[in-house]
Design an enzyme around this catalytic site. Structure first.
Site, PDB file in Angstrom:
ATOM      1  N   ASP A  18       0.837  -1.205   0.086  1.00 53.56           N
ATOM      2  CA  ASP A  18      -0.007  -0.023  -0.137  1.00 53.56           C
ATOM      3  C   ASP A  18       0.926   1.279  -0.145  1.00 53.56           C
ATOM      4  OD1 ASP A  18      -2.220   1.334  -0.071  1.00 53.56           O
ATOM      5  OD2 ASP A  18      -2.798   1.216   2.075  1.00 53.56           O
TER       6      ASP A  18
ATOM      7  N   ASN B 240     -10.277  -3.121  -6.812  1.00 50.74           N
ATOM      8  CA  ASN B 240      -9.702  -2.096  -7.399  1.00 50.74           C
ATOM      9  C   ASN B 240     -10.133  -1.546  -9.009  1.00 50.74           C
ATOM     10  OD1 ASN B 240      -6.372  -3.201  -6.290  1.00 50.74           O
ATOM     11  ND2 ASN B 240      -7.674  -1.486  -5.417  1.00 50.74           N
TER      12      ASN B 240
END
Ligand code: FPP
Length: 265
Positions: free
Chosen positions: A35, A83
């Protein structure tokens, strides 16, 4: 085996586990939530996608270090089922990036005996990427080195739903007695079938969430959160995560620490 001897035998097969780590207590399986790519890029005045490009380099270096130090499996969260909701340009960039990286790196992965697998609903990916994935999986299937799992269009809940559907289907066809379903039966239906559960989950960029990653498999994983953005995740950051892991007492709900790591099984 003494720590010195273990380190020596480690060296003798070409692996160099740093002195700060106990090679006997390494996690056998490390999972990473990579991340902070977008914020890394934005902090440098770059488009977000440049963070993903830099993230590939961090992933390559993490894979090599894990392999060299004796970690047996690395599972990385590259693209989640959620996503797809990102801007189309970013999704397209990521799909093209996966394709280019696979084309560019496959020979090196083969040479280093890496066994690569992609975990997730792969049918929704662009056809070219699906073909590259099938080729890379087949060409590295017999490799004897680190298992490198790339979670792509992966969602933990989706994985569990698919496993439930598969078991229900077998039961409905009379192939499976529902009363015999246990944790092993369930685990065998997951994308990770045959892989030991992660011992350590690393999440970068300071977020403290699981984000639908390996919901079943992380049941007893130790969790290491670092503020480092993924593209900056380097040797020192990996070392810090492993040192943190080695300081934990793993109890698996019991009273004594059990060992399921690299040399414990
Ligand atoms: C999360 O950061 C990262 C991703 C969604 C993509 C990760 C993918 C790679 C590093 C490429 C890997 C390539 C291969 C072939 C395995 P973010 O964009 O959510 O960062 P932010 O939280 O700062 O916005």
């Amino acid at each position: 085996m003494s720590r010195r001897l273990a380190a020596a035998s480690n060296d003798s097969i070409g692996k160099v586990c740093p002195a700060e780590l106990d090679p006997i207590c390494l996690p056998a399986h490390v999972a990473v939530i990579m991340d902070g790519n977008g914020r890394w890029a934005q902090a440098r005045g770059l488009p977000r996608v440049m963070g993903h490009r830099a993230g590939v380099e961090a992933l390559k270096s993490t894979l090599r270090l894990c392999s060299d130090w004796g970690v047996k499996a690395l599972t990385a969260y590259a693209f989640s089922t959620e996503n797809w909701s990102r801007p189309g340009d970013e999704v397209n960039f990521l799909m093209t990036l996966f394709e280019r990286v696979l084309q560019r790196e496959l020979q090196g992965l083969e040479a280093e005996q890496v066994r690569i697998r992609f975990l997730g609903d792969l049918q929704a990916l662009p056809e070219k990427l699906q073909n590259l994935i099938a080729d890379a999986t087949a060409r590295t299937a017999a490799n004897t080195g680190i298992h490198f799992n790339v979670c792509t269009n992966y969602g933990g809940r989706r994985e569990l739903v698919l496993a439930a559907q598969a078991l229900a289907g077998r039961a409905a066809r009379g192939e499976l007695d529902p009363a015999t379903i246990d944790e092993n039966t369930m685990a065998a239906e997951l994308y990770t079938a045959g892989e030991q559960d992660p011992d350590l989950l690393i999440r970068t960029s300071g977020e403290r969430r699981i984000s639908n990653f390996l919901l079943w498999q992380l049941a007893y994983a130790e969790i290491h959160v670092t503020d480092v953005f993924w593209p900056d995740f380097n040797r020192d950051a990996l070392m810090a995560a492993l040192v943190d892991y080695q300081g934990r007492k793993r109890r698996f709900g019991g009273l004594e620490a059990l060992r399921t790591d690299a040399l414990g099984s």
